[in-house]
Scaffold this motif. Structure first.
Motif, PDB file in Angstrom:
ATOM      1  N   TYR A 166     -13.423  -4.290 -14.306  1.00 36.70           N
ATOM      2  CA  TYR A 166     -14.491  -4.388 -15.295  1.00 36.70           C
ATOM      3  C   TYR A 166     -15.290  -5.670 -15.064  1.00 36.70           C
ATOM      4  O   TYR A 166     -14.772  -6.652 -14.540  1.00 36.70           O
ATOM      5  N   CYS A 167     -16.545  -5.672 -15.491  1.00 38.09           N
ATOM      6  CA  CYS A 167     -17.424  -6.828 -15.329  1.00 38.09           C
ATOM      7  C   CYS A 167     -17.422  -7.674 -16.602  1.00 38.09           C
ATOM      8  O   CYS A 167     -17.594  -7.148 -17.699  1.00 38.09           O
ATOM      9  N   LYS A 168     -17.245  -8.963 -16.434  1.00 36.73           N
ATOM     10  CA  LYS A 168     -17.240  -9.872 -17.583  1.00 36.73           C
ATOM     11  C   LYS A 168     -18.519  -9.733 -18.406  1.00 36.73           C
ATOM     12  O   LYS A 168     -19.632  -9.733 -17.873  1.00 36.73           O
ATOM     13  N   GLY A 169     -18.351  -9.626 -19.725  1.00 33.83           N
ATOM     14  CA  GLY A 169     -19.494  -9.619 -20.626  1.00 33.83           C
ATOM     15  C   GLY A 169     -20.312  -8.346 -20.643  1.00 33.83           C
ATOM     16  O   GLY A 169     -21.306  -8.264 -21.379  1.00 33.83           O
ATOM     17  N   LYS A 170     -19.915  -7.344 -19.876  1.00 34.26           N
ATOM     18  CA  LYS A 170     -20.689  -6.108 -19.781  1.00 34.26           C
ATOM     19  C   LYS A 170     -20.115  -5.033 -20.708  1.00 34.26           C
ATOM     20  O   LYS A 170     -18.914  -4.985 -20.962  1.00 34.26           O
ATOM     21  N   PRO A 171     -20.972  -4.145 -21.200  1.00 31.54           N
ATOM     22  CA  PRO A 171     -20.467  -3.038 -22.018  1.00 31.54           C
ATOM     23  C   PRO A 171     -19.777  -1.995 -21.149  1.00 31.54           C
ATOM     24  O   PRO A 171     -20.154  -1.780 -19.990  1.00 31.54           O
ATOM     25  N   THR A 172     -18.772  -1.378 -21.695  1.00 35.10           N
ATOM     26  CA  THR A 172     -18.059  -0.333 -20.971  1.00 35.10           C
ATOM     27  C   THR A 172     -17.416   0.602 -21.982  1.00 35.10           C
ATOM     28  O   THR A 172     -17.577   0.429 -23.205  1.00 35.10           O
ATOM     29  N   THR A 173     -16.672   1.573 -21.501  1.00 38.84           N
ATOM     30  CA  THR A 173     -15.993   2.503 -22.399  1.00 38.84           C
ATOM     31  C   THR A 173     -14.564   2.751 -21.921  1.00 38.84           C
ATOM     32  O   THR A 173     -14.244   2.578 -20.741  1.00 38.84           O
ATOM     33  N   ILE A 174     -13.716   3.121 -22.862  1.00 42.02           N
ATOM     34  CA  ILE A 174     -12.379   3.605 -22.553  1.00 42.02           C
ATOM     35  C   ILE A 174     -12.217   4.950 -23.261  1.00 42.02           C
ATOM     36  O   ILE A 174     -13.002   5.279 -24.173  1.00 42.02           O
ATOM     37  N   GLU A 175     -11.222   5.721 -22.848  1.00 46.06           N
ATOM     38  CA  GLU A 175     -11.027   7.042 -23.439  1.00 46.06           C
ATOM     39  C   GLU A 175      -9.585   7.218 -23.917  1.00 46.06           C
ATOM     40  O   GLU A 175      -8.641   6.873 -23.198  1.00 46.06           O
ATOM     41  N   TRP A 176      -9.458   7.747 -25.105  1.00 45.39           N
ATOM     42  CA  TRP A 176      -8.161   7.974 -25.766  1.00 45.39           C
ATOM     43  C   TRP A 176      -8.089   9.445 -26.150  1.00 45.39           C
ATOM     44  O   TRP A 176      -8.993   9.964 -26.797  1.00 45.39           O
ATOM     45  N   LYS A 177      -7.021  10.108 -25.761  1.00 45.23           N
ATOM     46  CA  LYS A 177      -6.923  11.550 -25.988  1.00 45.23           C
ATOM     47  C   LYS A 177      -5.819  11.887 -26.972  1.00 45.23           C
ATOM     48  O   LYS A 177      -4.676  11.465 -26.808  1.00 45.23           O
ATOM     49  N   VAL A 178      -6.171  12.663 -27.998  1.00 44.41           N
ATOM     50  CA  VAL A 178      -5.186  13.238 -28.906  1.00 44.41           C
ATOM     51  C   VAL A 178      -4.760  14.575 -28.304  1.00 44.41           C
ATOM     52  O   VAL A 178      -5.580  15.459 -28.085  1.00 44.41           O
ATOM     53  N   ILE A 179      -3.476  14.714 -28.024  1.00 46.64           N
ATOM     54  CA  ILE A 179      -2.974  15.864 -27.273  1.00 46.64           C
ATOM     55  C   ILE A 179      -2.666  17.048 -28.169  1.00 46.64           C
ATOM     56  O   ILE A 179      -3.028  18.183 -27.852  1.00 46.64           O
ATOM     57  N   ALA A 180      -1.955  16.824 -29.265  1.00 48.13           N
ATOM     58  CA  ALA A 180      -1.515  17.920 -30.113  1.00 48.13           C
ATOM     59  C   ALA A 180      -1.956  17.687 -31.547  1.00 48.13           C
ATOM     60  O   ALA A 180      -1.542  16.725 -32.190  1.00 48.13           O
ATOM     61  N   ALA A 181      -2.841  18.557 -32.011  1.00 46.62           N
ATOM     62  CA  ALA A 181      -3.340  18.541 -33.381  1.00 46.62           C
ATOM     63  C   ALA A 181      -4.065  17.228 -33.702  1.00 46.62           C
ATOM     64  O   ALA A 181      -4.601  16.572 -32.819  1.00 46.62           O
ATOM     65  N   ASP A 182      -4.075  16.865 -34.976  1.00 42.63           N
ATOM     66  CA  ASP A 182      -4.906  15.736 -35.388  1.00 42.63           C
ATOM     67  C   ASP A 182      -4.265  14.401 -35.052  1.00 42.63           C
ATOM     68  O   ASP A 182      -3.061  14.250 -35.064  1.00 42.63           O
ATOM     69  N   GLY A 183      -5.098  13.427 -34.751  1.00 44.12           N
ATOM     70  CA  GLY A 183      -4.609  12.081 -34.485  1.00 44.12           C
ATOM     71  C   GLY A 183      -4.378  11.329 -35.780  1.00 44.12           C
ATOM     72  O   GLY A 183      -4.677  11.810 -36.871  1.00 44.12           O
ATOM     73  N   ARG A 184      -3.877  10.150 -35.647  1.00 45.86           N
ATOM     74  CA  ARG A 184      -3.555   9.368 -36.847  1.00 45.86           C
ATOM     75  C   ARG A 184      -4.189   7.996 -36.807  1.00 45.86           C
ATOM     76  O   ARG A 184      -3.577   7.027 -36.406  1.00 45.86           O
ATOM     77  N   VAL A 197     -16.652  -6.249 -22.403  1.00 54.39           N
ATOM     78  CA  VAL A 197     -15.563  -6.850 -21.642  1.00 54.39           C
ATOM     79  C   VAL A 197     -15.509  -8.350 -21.933  1.00 54.39           C
ATOM     80  O   VAL A 197     -16.520  -9.046 -21.811  1.00 54.39           O
ATOM     81  N   PRO A 198     -14.354  -8.859 -22.345  1.00 53.30           N
ATOM     82  CA  PRO A 198     -14.265 -10.293 -22.673  1.00 53.30           C
ATOM     83  C   PRO A 198     -14.418 -11.180 -21.444  1.00 53.30           C
ATOM     84  O   PRO A 198     -14.149 -10.753 -20.314  1.00 53.30           O
ATOM     85  N   ASP A 199     -14.836 -12.405 -21.688  1.00 56.99           N
ATOM     86  CA  ASP A 199     -15.021 -13.378 -20.607  1.00 56.99           C
ATOM     87  C   ASP A 199     -13.693 -14.092 -20.362  1.00 56.99           C
ATOM     88  O   ASP A 199     -13.471 -15.235 -20.794  1.00 56.99           O
ATOM     89  N   VAL A 200     -12.802 -13.412 -19.678  1.00 58.31           N
ATOM     90  CA  VAL A 200     -11.496 -13.975 -19.354  1.00 58.31           C
ATOM     91  C   VAL A 200     -11.234 -13.759 -17.866  1.00 58.31           C
ATOM     92  O   VAL A 200     -11.907 -12.964 -17.205  1.00 58.31           O
TER      93      VAL A 200
END
Length: 284
Positions: free
Chosen positions: A52-70, A108-111
């Protein structure tokens, strides 16, 4: 009293099945949903799967596999590549509330990552955990998709019948042996659990093993492919037959959707199949 206790155990198990969720981008150490703190099990990647690039916008993806997430997720970093998560990362996005993939935006944090490896932890407030090995750099040119590498599969114990002596594509930083072990663990847990499959006989075991092995070890397309998309050999019929042989419960049909196998007998897949690990054991 015994009947009431049994019903309570069943209700608890079903509540655990709902809200299975897992990180999908970037590729986590364990592609199976897990409540094992702090990283959902699996083995840390030996190199960053995404830069990832410092200070740049990006995305991550999280998937709920079975029925509703919490509920919402939180993201943190260990800049030393371990599991001491003391650098929170602000993400924005919807609250997971359905069986689908959710995209979250973050800056993305500047670390600086020690030895070019940070550990990203993503967890839900219902205690599903995932970790991924990433890098954060001043400049970067990693494509949106996680990097894949081609390896020759050899001496695999579980998926050897389907993958040995083939050139397969796996996420960078992982090994074929690690993935083989993860597939075996998921297979063993699911095949024994009546909340996943209604029939775990010989036909189910055979078709399920073939299905999950081919999902996790897609073939390298060879030098003639400009896009280098891995080849998933599972067909629509393979998927339907597996679900039929195993009598996959309605609760878990979302784990093995056949629609993405319908267009072709060689559908590319760039991520490992997410399969549910359920630890509930009923003693009556």
């Amino acid at each position: 009293m015994r009947i009431i206790l049994s019903l309570c155990l069943i209700a608890l198990a079903i509540s655990q099945v709902y809200s299975h969720s897992v990180l999908t981008v970037p590729t986590p150490w364990n592609t199976n949903p897990s409540k094992t703190s702090p990283c959902g099990g699996g083995t840390a990647a030996t190199t960053a799967v995404y830069t990832y690039c410092k200070g740049k916008p990006t995305t991550i993806e999280w998937k709920v596999i079975a029925a509703d997430g919490r509920g919402p997720i939180t993201v943190s970093l260990d800049t030393n590549g371990g599991t001491n998560f003391n650098t929170p990362v602000t993400v924005t996005g919807p609250t997971p509330n359905a069986e689908t993939t959710f995209t979250f935006s973050m800056t993305v944090p500047d670390v600086t990552c020690a030895n070019n490896k940070c550990t990203m932890q993503v967890k839900s407030d219902s205690n599903w955990f995932s970790c991924a090995t990433i890098n954060i750099a001043e400049t970067c040119n990693t494509t949106k998709s996680d990097q894949l590498v081609t390896v020759l599969a050899e001496d695999l114990k579980f998926c050897g019948e389907y993958a040995n002596n083939h050139r397969v594509m796996i996420p960078i930083g992982q090994t074929a042996a690690q993935i083989d072990n993860d597939v075996k663990a998921a297979f063993t847990a699911n095949i024994a659990n009546p909340l996943v499959f209604g029939d775990n006989g010989t036909a189910c075991r055979t078709s399920y093993a073939k299905y999950v092995c081919q999902e996790n070890f897609p073939l390298d397309p060879g030098s003639t492919s400009a896009e280098k998309k891995p080849i998933n050999l599972n067909t629509y019929s393979d998927c339907v037959n597996m679900n039929t042989d195993c009598k996959t419960t309605n609760l878990h049909l979302g784990l093995y959707p056949c629609s993405r196998n319908a267009a072709s007998s060689m559908v590319p897949s760039i991520i490992l199949v997410a399969v549910s690990l359920i630890a509930a054991v009923f003693m009556f």
